[in-house]
Design a protein around this motif. Structure first.
Motif, PDB file in Angstrom:
ATOM      1  N   GLN A 263       0.847  -1.187   0.000  1.00  0.00           N
ATOM      2  CA  GLN A 263       0.000   0.000   0.000  1.00  0.00           C
ATOM      3  C   GLN A 263       0.888   1.245   0.000  1.00  0.00           C
ATOM      4  N   THR A 265       1.577   5.296   0.420  1.00  0.00           N
ATOM      5  CA  THR A 265       1.096   6.349   1.322  1.00  0.00           C
ATOM      6  C   THR A 265       1.208   7.699   0.640  1.00  0.00           C
ATOM      7  N   GLU A 266       0.163   8.485   0.731  1.00  0.00           N
ATOM      8  CA  GLU A 266       0.199   9.816   0.127  1.00  0.00           C
ATOM      9  C   GLU A 266       1.110  10.731   0.938  1.00  0.00           C
ATOM     10  N   SER A 267       1.926  11.477   0.219  1.00  0.00           N
ATOM     11  CA  SER A 267       2.836  12.429   0.849  1.00  0.00           C
ATOM     12  C   SER A 267       2.595  13.798   0.228  1.00  0.00           C
ATOM     13  N   TYR A 272       1.446   9.908  -4.422  1.00  0.00           N
ATOM     14  CA  TYR A 272       1.715   8.564  -3.917  1.00  0.00           C
ATOM     15  C   TYR A 272       3.044   8.074  -4.494  1.00  0.00           C
ATOM     16  N   HIS A 376      -4.013   2.807  -5.094  1.00  0.00           N
ATOM     17  CA  HIS A 376      -2.687   3.268  -4.704  1.00  0.00           C
ATOM     18  C   HIS A 376      -1.845   2.123  -4.104  1.00  0.00           C
TER      19      HIS A 376
END
Length: 383
Positions: A263, A265-267, A272, A376
């Motif tokens: 998975q 992770t959005e930053s 992503y 994502h």
């Protein structure tokens, strides 16, 4: 491509333009007699696999073709872009694409918020992108946010993205400010990160993420294991067909597919980024809590980031050194450093400025790769 991932160092100089992300119109609307939509067929694209030998070392690269931007048919000599899972967004030099009198060393020559040339909308939003191995070898490209209809792939296998945001640059320089040849950094960034982020949430990311694969398919792509047999040093490198599959099926995304899924992770504001948490072991040294990237744009060498390394400079692992990776999703990858293959550098990220360990194109010879843009996720699979 080994982009400078310390994104906070990038310079933002732009006016506000809202991004309109409009996907391609391709859809399969075939239905059965009971009006149940039939799942579309995934779209296949080929890659050019090029090999060059230098001092007995073979350097390999993969390219994808962009044949039309706006109403302009891209000249054959400029149509190949490095296919790069290490970045997100199409980046192309303006030279020989735009009229020469529009391009200066300080920017594009026009007034107002934007202008249109051959169906290409050039905005006044400026930015820079930096590429390099470490803080001592950084190349910088300077350009603007643009939009156009873009055709990706060759005649017998292509897609059209109707309004693609991309980055067109007017200048590229090395670490000493020396101008680099035109089109030195033409890159097709395939991943889900935002290679460039502008104000008002405008950004560029994978052109594939704007493509609608059709009914019943998930936005994303998978990449077949490349092997080495199709890499060519001919003047006319033949196309290797069907390397990229656009549109993921339910079977692709199921646990039975054999892909190990991580998975992402959005930053914000960088999207992503395709970084996977893992443990790295090299020559008996263990690096816990590592972040790794599988990068087609890094064409030969690997770079391991070890915060405990007691050196300001990169250290080259000796021949026959063992390197292994274990991701938190259970995927394992290992190789032995060869005299002419899998050369591996170990760096302290405090000095390199790159916090992510990068595994080069060699990884893709024996492993498959998949990106799910909807949920994502990133998948890898030993072939």
């Amino acid at each position: 491509m080994r982009k400078r991932y310390a994104a906070q160092n990038l310079l933002f100089i732009s006016a506000a333009v809202v991004l309109f992300a409009i996907t391609s119109c391709k859809k399969d609307r075939t239905t059965t007699n009971n009006n149940t939509p039939v799942t579309a067929t995934p779209t296949k694209l080929g890659l050019y696999e090029e090999a060059q030998t230098d001092n007995d070392t073979v350097y390999r690269e993969v390219f994808i073709t962009v044949t039309q931007i706006g109403t302009l048919t891209v000249p054959d000599s400029l149509s190949d872009q490095v296919f790069d899972t290490g970045s997100g967004g199409m980046v192309i030099d303006a030279h020989y694409i735009l009229p020469a009198n529009m391009i200066t060393s300080t920017g594009f020559n026009f007034t107002g918020d934007s202008t249109v040339v051959d169906g290409i909308t050039i905005t006044n939003q400026k930015h820079i992108i930096q590429y390099g191995d470490d803080n001592n070898s950084t190349a910088t490209v300077s350009g603007n946010l643009c939009y156009a209809s873009v055709t990706i792939g060759v005649t017998n296998g292509n897609i059209v993205v109707k309004r693609l945001p991309f980055y067109m640059y007017y200048k590229s320089v090395d670490n000493n400010g020396k101008a680099l040849p035109p089109h030195e950094f033409d890159v097709f960034g395939a991943n889900s990160g935002y290679d460039v982020t502008f104000p008002n949430n405008a950004f560029i990311t994978s052109p594939f993420s704007y493509f609608d694969p059709g009914t019943g398919l998930t936005k994303g792509f998978k990449m077949a294991a490349l092997g080495t047999a199709n890499f060519s040093d001919q003047n006319e490198v033949p196309l290797t067909p069907d390397v990229i599959t656009l549109g993921l099926t339910a079977d692709d995304l199921s646990s039975a597919s054999g892909f190990s899924m991580s998975q992402l992770t959005e930053s914000p504001p960088y999207g992503y980024q395709p970084y996977i948490p893992a443990t790295i072991t090299y020559n008996g040294t263990i690096v816990n809590d590592a972040s790794i990237l599988f990068d087609t744009g890094t064409n030969a060498d690997n770079y391991l980031e070890d915060p405990s390394l007691n050196s300001r400079n990169a250290v080259v692992l000796p021949t026959n050194a063992a390197v292994s990776v274990s991701t938190t999703s259970g995927f394992k990858y290992a190789y032995t450093v060869g005299k002419l293959d899998n050369l591996t550098y170990v760096e302290n990220p405090q000095y390199s400025g790159v916090p992510v360990s990068i595994f080069s194109l060699n990884f893709f010879f024996d492993n498959e790769y998949m990106l799910d843009f909807t949920d994502h996720k990133l998948g890898v699979k030993s072939n």
